[in-house]
Design an enzyme around this catalytic site. Structure first.
Site, PDB file in Angstrom:
ATOM      1  N   HIS A  27      -5.073  -6.212  -3.334  1.00 61.87           N
ATOM      2  CA  HIS A  27      -5.910  -6.089  -2.085  1.00 61.87           C
ATOM      3  C   HIS A  27      -5.965  -7.799  -1.733  1.00 61.87           C
ATOM      4  O   HIS A  27      -6.431  -8.038  -0.637  1.00 61.87           O
ATOM      5  CB  HIS A  27      -7.352  -5.767  -2.444  1.00 61.87           C
ATOM      6  CG  HIS A  27      -7.398  -4.068  -2.575  1.00 61.87           C
ATOM      7  ND1 HIS A  27      -8.561  -3.761  -2.846  1.00 61.87           N
ATOM      8  CD2 HIS A  27      -6.638  -3.444  -2.223  1.00 61.87           C
ATOM      9  CE1 HIS A  27      -8.273  -2.545  -2.778  1.00 61.87           C
ATOM     10  NE2 HIS A  27      -7.139  -2.038  -2.396  1.00 61.87           N
ATOM     11  N   ASN A  41      -3.837   9.142   4.185  1.00 61.78           N
ATOM     12  CA  ASN A  41      -2.563   8.336   4.763  1.00 61.78           C
ATOM     13  C   ASN A  41      -2.367   8.185   6.289  1.00 61.78           C
ATOM     14  O   ASN A  41      -1.470   7.614   6.564  1.00 61.78           O
ATOM     15  CB  ASN A  41      -1.517   9.086   4.024  1.00 61.78           C
ATOM     16  CG  ASN A  41      -1.199   8.862   2.752  1.00 61.78           C
ATOM     17  OD1 ASN A  41      -1.729   8.080   2.043  1.00 61.78           O
ATOM     18  ND2 ASN A  41      -0.386   9.710   1.894  1.00 61.78           N
ATOM     19  N   ARG A  73       0.679  -1.241  -0.029  1.00 63.63           N
ATOM     20  CA  ARG A  73      -0.027   0.030   0.096  1.00 63.63           C
ATOM     21  C   ARG A  73       0.862   1.376   0.262  1.00 63.63           C
ATOM     22  O   ARG A  73       0.365   2.154  -0.496  1.00 63.63           O
ATOM     23  CB  ARG A  73      -1.033   0.085   1.214  1.00 63.63           C
ATOM     24  CG  ARG A  73      -1.954   0.997   1.222  1.00 63.63           C
ATOM     25  CD  ARG A  73      -3.069   0.865   2.216  1.00 63.63           C
ATOM     26  NE  ARG A  73      -4.025   1.715   2.416  1.00 63.63           N
ATOM     27  CZ  ARG A  73      -4.099   2.535   3.380  1.00 63.63           C
ATOM     28  NH1 ARG A  73      -3.333   2.508   4.611  1.00 63.63           N
ATOM     29  NH2 ARG A  73      -4.930   3.594   3.570  1.00 63.63           N
TER      30      ARG A  73
END
Length: 324
Positions: A193, A96, A64
């Site tokens: 994912h 973030n 990520r």
């Protein structure tokens, strides 16, 4: 004579453009550190492996980190810079705030500075780390092109350019297109994912008061929705609870796409991959053929790693601050 001169000039300009493009492409090289720091990839791999042994979410967090870095100002490690009194940096932007595993990059950088000082950029460390966590968890291997330089600018407000979990199909396609990535790239990269985890806040709108007509998103498998409700019983207060994004989260595989076909995509942006005809074929193909997914994922990661690359600039001594 004038026409001939014009043709000659045009040809010269054309050749200069071609040569410039080739030089730009060649600036990134899989063997970039072969002579200046031949042990770089081994040092990074050992650091990643050690972190993964102690943190089961390290793979998802590091992968990520790569996406969030490249999607803002390009792959320049701007996501690693700390905020200062004069500037709020990307890592403190709302999307973030949940990023983690910065310590892994710090650890790798410290070791690299001892082995070959001021040589390996933080941007390259992020790119290599992303590849390593995929491969170590059973996914594909690809040669990471290296030679990126580190950026000196990081602004929290620019994180608004990251695609949120609530984006619809058209918004997602436009966001990826701005970075030179097509529909196939978007579907393939979404497959990252497969090792991901999401907190309730990112998908709770799908299972509580989805719309005036439906309490639960009708595109979601209803039994699966009830499972998620048990984990996230409140629309507003769920703490650190959440859900892995596929049923084999400790392994990089194509289960993510199988879950989507079954209506078990956790995020709205996951499930809409199948609801759109422009992307459905890729979802079905990747769910059926894991090797096809691996090939396309690796290719798309290379393309993503070339977004906004800085070929001239600095190699930070500390990934969290710019050089003086």
């Amino acid at each position: 004579m004038a026409v001939r001169n014009m043709k000659t000039t045009f040809l010269q300009v054309f050749l200069l453009i071609i040569l410039s493009a080739l030089e730009s492409y060649a600036a990134l090289d899989a063997r970039y550190y072969d002579t200046t720091c031949p042990q770089a990839e081994q040092i990074i791999a050992e650091t990643v492996l050690n972190a993964s042994m102690h943190d089961p979410k390290a793979a998802a967090r590091l992968l990520r980190l790569f996406f969030h870095d490249c999607f803002i100002r390009g792959c320049d490690a701007s996501v690693l810079l700390d905020s200062t009194l004069q500037n709020k940096a990307e890592k403190d932007g709302p999307p973030n705030m949940s990023l983690a595993a910065f310590y892994v990059i710090d650890d790798a950088k410290a070791k690299l500075e001892k082995a070959c000082p001021h040589t390996v950029s933080c941007a390259d460390i992020i790119a290599i780390t992303a590849r390593d966590v995929v491969t170590m968890n059973g996914g594909p291997y690809w040669s990471v092109l290296k030679g990126r330089k580190d950026g000196r600018v990081s602004r929290a407000y620019e994180t608004r350019n990251l695609p949120p979990p609530s984006f619809n199909t058209t918004q997602l396609i436009q966001t990826f297109a701005k970075r030179g990535l097509g529909v196939k790239d978007m579907v393939a990269l979404s497959g990252g994912h497969t090792v991901g985890f999401s907190h309730c806040s990112s998908f709770v709108p799908r299972i509580h008061n989805f719309s005036l007509m439906h309490t639960v998103d009708p595109s979601m498998n209803q039994e699966f929705a009830q499972t998620l409700k048990q984990k996230c019983p409140s629309p507003n207060k769920n703490g650190d609870a959440g859900q892995f994004l596929d049923s084999t989260a400790s392994k990089f595989d194509n289960d993510y796409y199988k879950q989507i076909l079954a209506g078990k995509g956790v995020l709205l942006s996951d499930q809409t991959l199948y609801g759109d005809l422009r992307r459905r074929g890729f979802v079905e193909s990747f769910a059926k053929d894991e090797n096809s997914f691996f090939t396309e994922f690796a290719d798309s990661m290379v393309k993503l790693g070339n977004v906004g690359v800085k070929e001239e600039g600095e190699v930070r001594l500390n990934c969290r601050v710019v050089n003086n």
